[in-house]
Design a protein around this motif. Structure first.
Motif, mmCIF file in Angstrom:
data_model
loop_
_atom_site.group_PDB
_atom_site.id
_atom_site.type_symbol
_atom_site.label_atom_id
_atom_site.label_comp_id
_atom_site.label_asym_id
_atom_site.label_seq_id
_atom_site.Cartn_x
_atom_site.Cartn_y
_atom_site.Cartn_z
ATOM 1 N N PRO A 71 0.849 -1.192 0.000
ATOM 2 C CA PRO A 71 0.000 0.000 0.000
ATOM 3 C C PRO A 71 0.890 1.250 0.000
ATOM 4 C CG PRO A 71 0.050 -0.999 2.192
ATOM 5 C CD PRO A 71 1.030 -1.745 1.350
ATOM 6 N N PHE A 72 0.939 1.930 -1.114
ATOM 7 C CA PHE A 72 1.832 3.086 -1.305
ATOM 8 C C PHE A 72 1.067 4.361 -1.005
ATOM 9 C CE2 PHE A 72 4.071 6.390 -3.489
ATOM 10 C CZ PHE A 72 5.406 5.998 -3.585
ATOM 11 N N ASN A 73 1.514 5.107 0.008
ATOM 12 C CA ASN A 73 0.862 6.347 0.416
ATOM 13 C C ASN A 73 1.329 7.490 -0.480
ATOM 14 O OD1 ASN A 73 -0.038 8.710 1.726
ATOM 15 N ND2 ASN A 73 0.003 7.699 3.721
ATOM 16 N N HIS A 88 7.249 2.069 2.724
ATOM 17 C CA HIS A 88 5.905 1.510 2.532
ATOM 18 C C HIS A 88 5.953 0.030 2.853
ATOM 19 C CE1 HIS A 88 4.662 5.283 0.702
ATOM 20 N NE2 HIS A 88 5.773 5.234 -0.001
ATOM 21 N N LYS A 89 5.463 -0.320 4.019
ATOM 22 C CA LYS A 89 5.503 -1.702 4.479
ATOM 23 C C LYS A 89 4.434 -2.533 3.780
ATOM 24 C CE LYS A 89 7.260 -0.565 9.097
ATOM 25 N NZ LYS A 89 7.032 -0.682 10.571
ATOM 26 N N MET A 90 4.760 -3.785 3.544
ATOM 27 C CA MET A 90 3.788 -4.694 2.944
ATOM 28 C C MET A 90 2.642 -4.955 3.928
ATOM 29 S SD MET A 90 6.101 -7.532 0.936
ATOM 30 C CE MET A 90 6.799 -8.170 2.474
ATOM 31 N N ALA A 91 1.494 -5.284 3.382
ATOM 32 C CA ALA A 91 0.320 -5.577 4.207
ATOM 33 C C ALA A 91 -0.485 -6.678 3.543
ATOM 34 C CB ALA A 91 -0.530 -4.323 4.386
ATOM 35 N N SER A 92 -1.359 -7.300 4.314
ATOM 36 C CA SER A 92 -2.225 -8.350 3.772
ATOM 37 C C SER A 92 -3.436 -7.721 3.086
ATOM 38 C CB SER A 92 -2.693 -9.268 4.896
ATOM 39 O OG SER A 92 -3.592 -8.574 5.752
ATOM 40 N N PHE A 127 0.255 -2.339 -5.264
ATOM 41 C CA PHE A 127 0.905 -3.098 -6.318
ATOM 42 C C PHE A 127 1.645 -4.291 -5.728
ATOM 43 C CE2 PHE A 127 3.240 0.910 -5.545
ATOM 44 C CZ PHE A 127 4.391 0.421 -4.917
ATOM 45 N N ARG A 128 2.125 -5.133 -6.619
ATOM 46 C CA ARG A 128 2.800 -6.359 -6.233
ATOM 47 C C ARG A 128 4.168 -6.042 -5.631
ATOM 48 N NH1 ARG A 128 6.329 -9.656 -8.714
ATOM 49 N NH2 ARG A 128 6.367 -8.311 -10.563
ATOM 50 N N PRO A 129 4.533 -6.645 -4.524
ATOM 51 C CA PRO A 129 5.862 -6.420 -3.948
ATOM 52 C C PRO A 129 6.974 -6.779 -4.935
ATOM 53 C CG PRO A 129 4.455 -7.564 -2.382
ATOM 54 C CD PRO A 129 3.723 -7.542 -3.693
#
Length: 329
Positions: free
Chosen positions: A58-60, A68-72, A306-308
């Motif tokens: 989730p890109f702020n 930008h940390k990954m999230a579920s 977007f995809r990591p």
């Protein structure tokens, strides 16, 4: 008060009032943390990370240089109290569609989706869902209500003041004297509508009705699925965009009837295009992919997904540094 009466996919005030009364017994039945983006859709932009499960980025957009940390998918695309009146039954409306998406998605990935009419219909309904279950729709609803309420109250105090005085006289036998009495009578007449707006009842009834009408309008046209020749699609937090293209410009968030197409990213490798003259899959050039991704950034309220490890973070930062999005806000 009739919101958007010139728009054929808005309900009449009478229909809305009737639906609100039918929903009133379940007004306080809520779902906390309502998704405005379907989890099934978010999962298509996610990557499995062992025991951590599926993750996406989730890109702020307001803080592009932050980490930008990954999230579920479960953590993304949520709006607390998106609907504040009878939201539990509204979630059931959405759920009836969302349970059909996985089968349609598998058909898209196999490449045989257009051999299955029910899956094509599911994808069209998914576009309609994300058009109305969005912060953009809620913002439009609030703006229209405020404008109509103000215009109606002003009319009652000016052009229709004689009608208001006669109505009060017939109902109560009182003669309104002075502007204060007239204003009080106007506010009393409009108070039920204002109350239904403030408690979320008007929005709850209208979004359900608009979803049904949007499905009808989108169902009547074709569906195209774009596959990128190179690169990937990204997903904005307002992902379904009704666009109107001309020779010189592209406008987004237009009314369905005014749109030349409605776009919805359906994963890094697919993008749905509704209201097209044809059905089928097409290849999107690198230029087209970039253009559609920029539309997602421009229309987003705050985030894109977007995809990591896809490299999309650098693409988004580059676009923002060139003046994209911020220049229009």
């Amino acid at each position: 008060m009739n919101e958007g009466s010139s728009n054929p996919w808005q309900a009449t005030a009478h229909q809305i009032d009737a639906r609100i009364e039918a929903l009133r017994p379940e007004a306080d039945c809520h779902v906390v943390g309502q998704h405005v983006i379907s989890k099934v859709l978010l999962k298509r932009f996610a990557t499995p990370f062992g025991s951590q499960g599926l993750k996406l980025v989730p890109f702020n957009l307001d803080h592009p240089d932050h980490l930008h940390k990954m999230a579920s998918p479960r953590e993304c695309g949520k709006v607390p109290h998106f609907a504040r009146f009878a939201s539990a039954s509204l979630e059931q409306v959405w759920g009836k569609l969302e349970t059909r998406i996985p089968d349609a998605a598998r058909a898209v990935d196999r490449g045989d989706v257009f051999q299955h009419a029910q899956h094509v219909q599911t994808l069209k309904d998914l576009i309609a869902l994300h058009l109305v279950r969005s912060l953009n729709y809620r913002n439009v609803h609030e703006r229209i209500f405020t404008n109509v309420y103000t215009e109606t109250r002003t009319a009652l105090l000016t052009d229709k003041s004689d009608l208001l005085r006669r109505a009060v006289l017939q109902r109560s036998g009182l003669h309104l004297s002075g502007p204060q009495g007239l204003a009080a009578a106007a506010d009393q007449i409009l108070s039920p509508h204002l109350a239904n707006f403030e408690n979320g009842a008007d929005f709850r009834a209208r979004i359900e009705n608009t979803f049904a009408k949007a499905k009808e309008m989108i169902s009547d046209a074709g569906l195209e699925i774009l596959v990128p020749a190179t690169g990937e699609f990204l997903l904005g937090d307002t992902p379904a965009l009704a666009i109107q293209q001309s020779e010189n410009r592209t406008a987004f968030n237009v009314a369905i009837g005014d749109s030349t197409a409605i776009v919805l990213p359906f994963g890094p490798r697919h993008l749905l295009v509704g209201r097209t003259p044809r059905n089928g899959m097409s290849i999107a050039t690198e230029e087209t992919v970039g253009f559609l991704n920029r539309l997602q950034i421009e229309a987003a309220q705050q985030r894109v997904y977007f995809r990591p490890r896809s490299g999309q973070d650098a693409v988004v930062r580059g676009y923002l540094k060139q003046g994209g999005r911020r220049a229009t806000r």
